[in-house]
Design a protein around this motif. Structure first.
Motif, short mmCIF file in Angstrom:
data_model
loop_
_atom_site.label_atom_id
_atom_site.label_comp_id
_atom_site.label_asym_id
_atom_site.label_seq_id
_atom_site.Cartn_x
_atom_site.Cartn_y
_atom_site.Cartn_z
N UNK A 188 -2.66 -10.22 -4.80
CA UNK A 188 -3.60 -10.15 -3.67
C UNK A 188 -4.95 -10.75 -4.06
N UNK A 189 -5.37 -10.49 -5.30
CA UNK A 189 -6.65 -11.04 -5.76
C UNK A 189 -6.60 -12.56 -5.88
N UNK A 190 -5.43 -13.08 -6.14
CA UNK A 190 -5.29 -14.51 -6.44
C UNK A 190 -5.47 -15.39 -5.21
N UNK A 191 -5.11 -14.87 -4.04
CA UNK A 191 -5.12 -15.70 -2.82
C UNK A 191 -6.16 -15.20 -1.83
N UNK A 192 -6.77 -16.14 -1.16
CA UNK A 192 -7.78 -15.78 -0.16
C UNK A 192 -7.13 -15.15 1.06
N UNK A 193 -5.95 -15.63 1.42
CA UNK A 193 -5.23 -15.09 2.58
C UNK A 193 -4.15 -14.13 2.12
N UNK A 194 -4.07 -12.97 2.76
CA UNK A 194 -3.03 -12.00 2.43
C UNK A 194 -1.65 -12.56 2.77
N UNK A 195 -1.58 -13.42 3.78
CA UNK A 195 -0.29 -14.02 4.13
C UNK A 195 0.19 -14.92 3.00
N UNK A 196 -0.73 -15.67 2.40
CA UNK A 196 -0.34 -16.54 1.28
C UNK A 196 0.16 -15.70 0.10
N UNK A 197 -0.49 -14.56 -0.13
CA UNK A 197 -0.07 -13.69 -1.23
C UNK A 197 1.33 -13.16 -1.00
N UNK A 198 1.62 -12.71 0.22
CA UNK A 198 2.95 -12.17 0.51
C UNK A 198 4.01 -13.27 0.45
N UNK A 199 3.62 -14.48 0.82
CA UNK A 199 4.56 -15.60 0.77
C UNK A 199 5.11 -15.84 -0.64
N UNK A 230 -6.50 9.70 3.43
CA UNK A 230 -5.48 10.34 2.60
C UNK A 230 -4.93 9.39 1.54
N UNK A 231 -5.04 8.09 1.77
CA UNK A 231 -4.57 7.16 0.74
C UNK A 231 -5.38 7.26 -0.54
N UNK A 232 -6.50 7.96 -0.50
CA UNK A 232 -7.33 8.13 -1.70
C UNK A 232 -6.90 9.34 -2.53
N UNK A 233 -6.10 10.24 -1.95
CA UNK A 233 -5.68 11.39 -2.75
C UNK A 233 -4.23 11.83 -2.50
N UNK A 234 -3.45 11.01 -1.77
CA UNK A 234 -2.00 11.22 -1.68
C UNK A 234 -1.33 10.14 -2.51
N UNK A 235 -0.29 10.48 -3.26
CA UNK A 235 0.48 9.45 -3.94
C UNK A 235 1.53 8.92 -2.96
N UNK A 236 1.56 7.60 -2.81
CA UNK A 236 2.50 6.96 -1.89
C UNK A 236 2.80 5.56 -2.37
N UNK A 237 3.93 5.03 -1.91
CA UNK A 237 4.27 3.64 -2.15
C UNK A 237 4.22 2.86 -0.84
N UNK A 238 3.83 1.60 -0.94
CA UNK A 238 3.88 0.69 0.19
C UNK A 238 4.43 -0.64 -0.27
N UNK A 239 5.19 -1.30 0.58
CA UNK A 239 5.77 -2.59 0.26
C UNK A 239 5.32 -3.61 1.29
N UNK A 240 4.70 -4.70 0.83
CA UNK A 240 4.35 -5.84 1.67
C UNK A 240 5.39 -6.92 1.43
N UNK A 241 6.04 -7.36 2.48
CA UNK A 241 7.14 -8.30 2.30
C UNK A 241 7.27 -9.25 3.48
#
Length: 694
Positions: free
Chosen positions: A334-345, A472-483
Motif C-alpha cells: 500500500x505504501x509503494x503505490x499512490x493508488x490503492x487500486x494499483x496496489x491491489x492489482x 473498533x479497528x483500533x482495539x479489536x483484532x480482525x483480518x481483512x483481505x483486499x483483492x
C-alpha cells in the motif's frame, strides 16, 4: 488403524458432554474481571477492565437473563444440548454473579483505588473533601446539578415513577412536612443522563497537584436536603434497575426502520430483571424497591461503591498508567503505490488489525468516491458508528454520481439507532439503501468496487472478519483481505445480488456463505479430517472464533477427536464443548485469550491432506450465525498470506502462556503459566512488536 477406532461408541447427545451457553458466557465475563488483578496491565487499564466487566454484565442481564426469565415465565424454554432448564440456569447465574459483584467491589475499593491514590489519582469520598473542595462542590451543585434535578415525592398523587433502564437514581427518606403540609416520608431523585457521573476537581482547590475526581452521587448525597426545603433528608441511597433490552420486531412490518424506532423507546422501559442498590441502604427500603419492580430478594445486588460503574471511564495524563501508544503499520504494497487500486492489482493484500492500519480500507472508499473510472460501490454495514469516515465517503460517492448500494443491518444490537441515522444520511445523498433479508441479519463484511478497466470492467473487493467501524479497528483484532481476484470478486457480486434482489441461492466458486453452504462445508471439512485420521494419515484442525454453540459441529468435533484428529480451538467467549473427556474429546484443547485487545478474528484451518485450507470469516460457530444470518467465509489462497495467517493468527495464540485461559472438562478455566525455564509469551504483544511501528 487408529487406536480410538476400537473404543465403544459414546452417546454424543448426552447433556453431560456440553456446557450451558449462558454459564459459559458468564465465565468469559469473569475472565475479564480477573484482568483487573493482573499487574502486567497498567493501573488505569486494570480499572478499565473492571468497568468493562460491569458493562458486560449490564448486557448479560439485559439480554441473557431477561431471555431466561421470559422463557421461565411463559413456559417456552427449550433446553440446549446441556439439558438445563431456564430456572436451573438462573439459579446458577444468581449464585455466581452475587459472588462476582462482591469481588468486583473488593478489587475496586481495596486494591485499585488505593493503588491509584499512590500514583496521584484520587477518587475522593465526601469525608475527605477539604473546605475549599466542599465549597467548590457546593457551587458546582447549585449551578450545574440542582437546576436539572427533579425530586419526586411519593404519595397518592405521585406514584412510583417509571425509571429508565440503567439510570442512576436515589431513594431518600424524609422528615418533616412540605409547603402543602404533606409528609410522605419518601422521595425518588433521578439523576439526569446529561450529567457527568465523574467530575474532575480544578487544580486551584487541590493542594497536591494530583488528579482528583468526585462522583456525582457524592455531590447529590452531600446536598440532597437542598432539594426539599424545610424538610430533612435522613438518608440518600443510590440504586438503578436493569431492564429487558432485547428488541422484538415483527418481520412482517412494512417499514422496518419505523418499527425499530418505536421499539427503541420500549427498550428503556422493558421488564425489570435486576436491582443494584447501595450496600448501606436499609433493608426495608430495599424491600420497598423490590416490591415496586416486582423482583425477588435474589435479584438485589448490593454495591460497595457507585452502582453505575460503567460510567466511571476516564483518562488521566499519566502515560505510565496507560498502555504505551503504538502506530498501526501500513503494509508495504500500500505504501509503494499512490493508488490503492494499483496496489491491489499487484496481488492480494492482507490486513491484520489493530496491529496494521485500517486506513487502506478507508482509502479504497475515499479514492473510489472521487475516481471517474469507478461506476459503483456496494457495501454491507453492520456497525459503523455515528461519526463515520465510511459513511462520509459513501455519501460523497453518491453525490458524485456513483451507484452506491448500502446493505444496512438495522438490527445490530445496541447500534440500531446509529444505523437508522446512517441509512437516512445515505438515502439523502442519493444512495440505494436496503435492509437485507427479512428474517436474517446481514452480518457479512463485504465491500465491492466496480471500476472501468480499458474497454471492460474490473472488480475490487474487501472482505473482513470485523465491522466497518474505524473506532473498533483500533482495539479489536480482525483480518481483512483486499483483492481483485476474479473468482472471489464474482462471488461477492453474486451475494450482493442475493441481498438486494430475489432468487435462488447463489452458486459460488470460492466463498462459503450462511445460511446456505457454510455449515455443510464446515461439516464436510471436519469429516474429511476424521476420515484421514481413521486411515492413519495426518489430520489437524485449528480454529479461532468468538463462540462455539452449534450442536452438530460439536458432535462432529467429538467424532474427529475420537478418530485421533488433533484439534485446537481458540475461543474467546462462549464454548459449550467440553475438552479433555477420555474417549470423547481428549484430543481437543480449548483456550481463550484475554488481553489488551478484544479478540475478534475468525480463522478456520484444516490440514486437508497437506493442502492447508485456510479461511477467514464473519461467522462464529453458533446456530444464529450459521442458520439465521447472512455470513461470508473467504479463502486465503496466496501461499505467503496463508503462511502468515497460520503463524500470526493461530500459532502465536497457541504459544501464548501468559494471557491464555485453558478450558477444563468441568467447564472451569485456569490461567496458562510458563513452564519452568520457559519465557513468557504474549501473543498480542508479539504481534505488536512484529507488525506495528511501535
Amino acid at each position: 488403524m487408529n487406536a480410538n477406532a476400537n473404543q465403544p461408541s459414546m452417546d454424543l447427545s448426552n447433556p453431560d458432554n456440553y456446557i450451558n451457553r449462558e454459564l459459559s458466557l458468564l465465565q468469559f465475563n469473569l475472565r475479564v474481571l480477573e484482568q483487573a488483578m493482573d499487574e502486567r496491565h497498567p493501573l488505569m487499564e486494570r480499572l478499565n477492565f473492571l468497568l468493562i466487566f460491569s458493562s458486560n454484565m449490564d448486557e448479560f442481564f439485559e439480554i441473557r437473563v431477561a431471555g431466561l426469565r421470559n422463557q421461565m415465565e411463559t413456559g417456552t424454554g427449550t433446553p440446549g444440548p446441556d439439558g438445563m432448564l431456564p430456572q436451573e440456569v438462573l439459579a446458577e447465574i444468581s449464585r455466581i454473579t452475587h459472588e462476582a459483584v462482591q469481588r468486583q467491589y473488593h478489587i475496586l475499593q481495596d486494591i485499585l483505588l488505593p493503588a491509584l491514590a499512590e500514583e496521584g489519582v484520587h477518587f475522593l469520598r465526601r469525608e475527605h473533601w477539604t473546605e475549599a473542595q466542599a465549597e467548590w462542590v457546593k457551587k458546582y451543585f447549585r449551578d450545574q446539578v440542582y437546576p436539572v434535578l427533579t425530586p419526586i415525592a411519593l404519595d397518592p398523587a405521585h406514584p412510583f415513577p417509571r425509571l429508565v433502564n440503567k439510570s442512576l437514581n436515589f431513594i431518600v427518606p424524609l422528615d418533616g412536612k412540605d409547603a402543602f403540609g404533606r409528609s410522605t416520608g419518601l422521595a425518588i431523585v433521578p439523576a439526569p443522563r446529561s450529567l457527568p457521573r465523574l467530575i474532575r476537581l480544578p487544580d486551584e482547590v487541590c493542594e497536591n497537584g494530583d488528579d482528583n475526581f468526585i462522583f456525582l452521587s457524592s455531590m447529590i448525597h452531600a446536598h440532597v436536603s437542598d432539594l426539599f426545603p424545610g424538610m430533612k433528608a435522613t438518608g440518600c441511597y443510590q440504586f438503578r434497575v436493569t431492564r429487558n433490552a432485547d428488541l422484538e420486531v415483527d418481520e412482517d412490518v412494512e417499514d422496518l426502520a419505523s418499527a425499530l424506532k418505536g421499539e427503541l423507546l420500549s427498550r428503556r422501559y422493558g421488564d425489570e430483571v435486576r436491582l443494584e442498590v447501595a450496600d448501606n441502604c436499609p433493608q426495608h427500603l430495599i424491600d420497598y424497591l423490590l416490591e415496586q419492580f416486582e423482583l425477588g430478594q435474589v435479584d438485589a445486588y448490593k454495591a460497595n461503591g457507585p452502582v453505575n460503574l460503567a460510567r466511571m471511564f476516564t483518562s488521566v495524563n499519566r502515560p505510565r498508567l496507560h498502555y504505551p501508544p503504538f502506530t498501526p503499520r501500513v503494509p508495504a504494497p500500500v505504501r509503494k503505490y499512490e493508488s490503492i487500486f494499483d496496489a491491489i492489482d499487484q496481488g492480494d493484500i492482507l490486513l491484520h488489525h489493530p496491529f496494521e492500519s485500517f486506513s487502506p480500507v478507508v482509502n479504497l472508499l475515499a479514492e473510489a468516491a472521487r475516481d471517474p473510472k469507478v461506476l459503483a460501490i456496494k457495501q454491507t454495514l453492520y456497525r459503523t458508528g455515528t461519526n463515520s469516515e465510511i459513511l462520509d465517503h459513501l455519501e460523497t460517492a453518491a453525490r458524485n454520481g456513483k451507484e452506491v448500494i448500502a446493505v444496512v443491518e438495522l438490527r445490530a444490537r445496541f447500534d440500531e439507532e446509529s444505523n437508522i441515522e446512517g441509512a437516512r444520511r445515505l438515502q439523502e445523498a442519493g444512495a440505494i439503501v436496503v435492509y437485507g433479508v427479512v428474517g436474517y441479519k446481514t452480518h457479512s463484511k463485504m465491500l465491492l468496487v466496480l471500476r472501468r478497466d480499458g474497454d471492460g470492467m474490473k472488480r475490487y473487493a474487501h472482505l473482513g472478519t470485523g465491522n466497518y467501524h474505524t473506532k473498533t479497528t483500533k482495539f479489536y483484532t480482525d483480518y481483512g483481505l483486499l483483492t481483485a481476484e476474479p473468482g472471489i470478486c464474482q462471488d461477492v457480486h453474486k451475494i450482493f445480488q442475493e441481498l438486494t434482489g430475489m432468487g435462488k441461492a447463489a452458486r459460488l466458486k470460492q466463498l462459503k456463505h450462511a445460511p446456505f453452504t457454510l455449515h455443510p462445508s464446515l461439516m464436510e471439512w471436519i469429516e474429511f479430517e476424521t476420515e484421514q485420521a481413521r486411515a492413519g494419515k495426518p489430520a489437524r484442525i485449528i480454529a479461532k472464533f468468538n463462540s462455539l454453540t452449534e450442536e452438530h459441529i460439536m458432535q462432529a468435533l467429538y467424532r474427529a477427536s475420537q478418530a485421533g484428529v488433533e484439534i485446537d480451538l481458540i475461543v474467546r467467549g462462549i464454548c459449550c464443548l467440553r475438552p479433555g473427556i477420555p474417549g470423547l474429546s481428549e484430543n481437543i484443547r480449548v483456550r481463550s485469550i484475554i488481553g489488551r485487545f478484544l479478540e475478534h478474528t475468525r480463522i478456520y484451518h484444516f490440514h486437508h491432506a497437506g493442502e492447508d485450507l485456510v479461511y477467514c470469516a464473519s461467522a462464529d460457530w453458533m446456530d444464529r450465525n450459521l442458520f439465521n444470518r447472512v455470513e461470508t467465509c473467504f479463502p486465503v489462497n496466496d501461499p505467503k498470506l496463508k503462511k502468515q495467517i497460520l503463524e500470526e493468527g493461530l500459532h502465536f495464540y497457541l504459544r501464548d502462556n501468559t494471557q491464555a485461559w485453558l478450558l477444563s472438562a468441568d467447564g472451569s478455566y485456569r490461567r496458562a503459566e510458563p513452564a519452568p525455564g520457559e519465557e513468557p509469551f504474549l501473543a498480542q504483544q508479539a504481534l505488536l512488536e512484529a507488525l506495528s511501528n511501535g
